[in-house]
Enzyme design. Sequence first.
Site, mmCIF file in Angstrom:
data_model
loop_
_atom_site.group_PDB
_atom_site.id
_atom_site.type_symbol
_atom_site.label_atom_id
_atom_site.label_comp_id
_atom_site.label_asym_id
_atom_site.label_seq_id
_atom_site.Cartn_x
_atom_site.Cartn_y
_atom_site.Cartn_z
ATOM 1 N N GLU A 57 0.818 -1.207 0.000
ATOM 2 C CA GLU A 57 0.000 0.000 0.000
ATOM 3 C C GLU A 57 0.856 1.263 0.000
ATOM 4 O O GLU A 57 0.581 2.222 -0.726
ATOM 5 C CB GLU A 57 -0.955 -0.004 1.198
ATOM 6 C CG GLU A 57 -1.958 -1.130 1.197
ATOM 7 C CD GLU A 57 -2.727 -1.252 -0.111
ATOM 8 O OE1 GLU A 57 -2.990 -0.213 -0.767
ATOM 9 O OE2 GLU A 57 -3.073 -2.380 -0.497
ATOM 10 N N HIS A 106 2.114 2.370 -3.360
ATOM 11 C CA HIS A 106 1.176 3.109 -4.205
ATOM 12 C C HIS A 106 1.401 4.613 -4.058
ATOM 13 O O HIS A 106 1.325 5.365 -5.044
ATOM 14 C CB HIS A 106 -0.266 2.776 -3.828
ATOM 15 C CG HIS A 106 -0.785 1.523 -4.457
ATOM 16 N ND1 HIS A 106 -0.780 1.306 -5.817
ATOM 17 C CD2 HIS A 106 -1.343 0.417 -3.909
ATOM 18 C CE1 HIS A 106 -1.310 0.129 -6.089
ATOM 19 N NE2 HIS A 106 -1.650 -0.442 -4.941
#
Length: 603
Positions: A410, A413
């Site tokens: 995550e 990203h």
Amino acid sequence: MLSFNKLFASVFLSLLYISSVNAIPFSAESRHSTHGSRIIGRGTKKDHYHPKSSYETFGDGIDHPLSKRADASMEDSAVAFMQAHAGISADFVHMHASFSGQTASHVYVKQRVNGIPIANAVANVAFNNKNKVVAYGSSFIDASKVPSAMPSVDVKDAISVAESALLGKHDKRKHPAPSLEYYAKDDGSVALTYVLQVRNRRMGTWYEAFVGAHSGELVSITDFVSDASYRALPIMEETLLDGFDILTDPQDLNSSPEGWHNDGQTSTITTAGNNVIAYKGTSDTTGRTTSQSSPGLNFQYTQNPDITPAAPSNVNAARVNVFYVVNTIHDITYKYGFTEDAFNFQNNNFGIGGLGNDRVTASVQDSSCVNNAFFQTPPDGQNGHMTMCLFTVTSPSRDGALENDIVSHEMTHGVTNRMTGGGTGRCLQTTESGGLGEGWSDAMANWLEQTDGTVRDFVLGQYIVNSAAGIRSHPYSTSAQVNPLRYSSVAHLQEPHAIGEVWANMLHVVYAALVGQLGYSPTARTDPTGSEGNVVFLHLFLDALPLQHCNPTFTTARDAWIQADANRYGGANRCTLWRAFASRGLGVNAKGFVDDVTIPSDC
């Protein structure tokens, strides 16, 4: 965002990240590279469009018209190059952002008409340290016919349209004021639009809306969702099954000069600092509950896997682990080029560059979701937001915050969305580029958890679903029998996470080739100066991101890696890279999702 190809593909992703080929007359390749779609609001599919890009790299570099002027700025040099190379007048260029990295300087611009930028017609120019142009990408359009620059729809009505369609709220206190930008549509027309942000924290959505300033319709969207001493999982370990350690003073003061427990102004004794605040709660603005240290900044909470994740000790363990992982990735990527100038996440940028006040807000055990995790990346200067959920496959449930590869996926990203396209958060929105984004996130998790020169197959998400097979269709492997995915596989894939598996496995092959050729450095996470293969890999990973154009494709992302090697290493690894990419079908002549194994003749 995470995806669970085996167990959860039809649950969350069917709502947030659907991309499909429909009746519009575009080839699969061109549609993947120029279009994407999202399910918004009450189940409506909304397509968005990004004009086709051209992309060139120039190896050792070429001169530009201002090469001999010592006083020429990189911005002026970029405009002069665009005028000479592509016949683009300076009157039609809107300067967006620029920064100087470790091996290249980058300028990002938008096309401008009537003094107003075109949101999705953008270009980037990169210069090496010898002031030569090494890369140029452009999606500029024919803008000879555009509507009036004077809106006929009131901005208040535009806000209402966006809020209604996206089931969110435009927060005047926290979101940028609505602005005017043109938007190029896929039928060749151009619309004048109001650009504004709409967010629904309960649903975990955050959009940039483009509402017609003459039509009053929702024209398009940008989806910002991609998808001291600590008891934590060392960054090279994947899950709590590998065992917690007591990690003393893991912060890197070269990357975080005030340490991890200073929020940019004051010292803290909680899981809040300049780079991230890790808390439990559904809102990133109110009701935050952080973990507090015992005397001496000791965050030593013991997780008990046999009881509910909601038990206080387990919540504290989750917050501490996320705080540790996000800070560690901040410090590692900072050393490799994701700095203030390059649009990173920090409250205080120490006057070095970029926009501050945008540390990561990380919500653990977020009640808005289950069986997922996602990251929201608004433009530089606004907080990146990480949402970590519980996974209900097992009893008791398992916490994604305690599986390091989920957290690092995550966080990556945020890195790739900020470094591609100049910090806008707009430049990984097409189906193909969104797939690349998912692949980079898996590849970073893979890099972090390789522990020696023996390159092992990598499986993502084993703990959260209690399965050795993890959450991807295949392990990442150099063996075509273990992982058969190739460039041609993309022709049959329409969902970004599935496309991302192809790119992540190519990068696994690239990593193995570089480590096999150059060896492995056990200190790569703290020392980026080595010449070993894992050091080289992460440098090229980070260097390539700002070189590539907005919404890159497989072929142009590959070209950016080749150019990054030319910039930093004089092309020393060029043939190694070409062989690795070609072994999975991304050779010199690869195009249209048709495999090619050709490598340059001098390799």
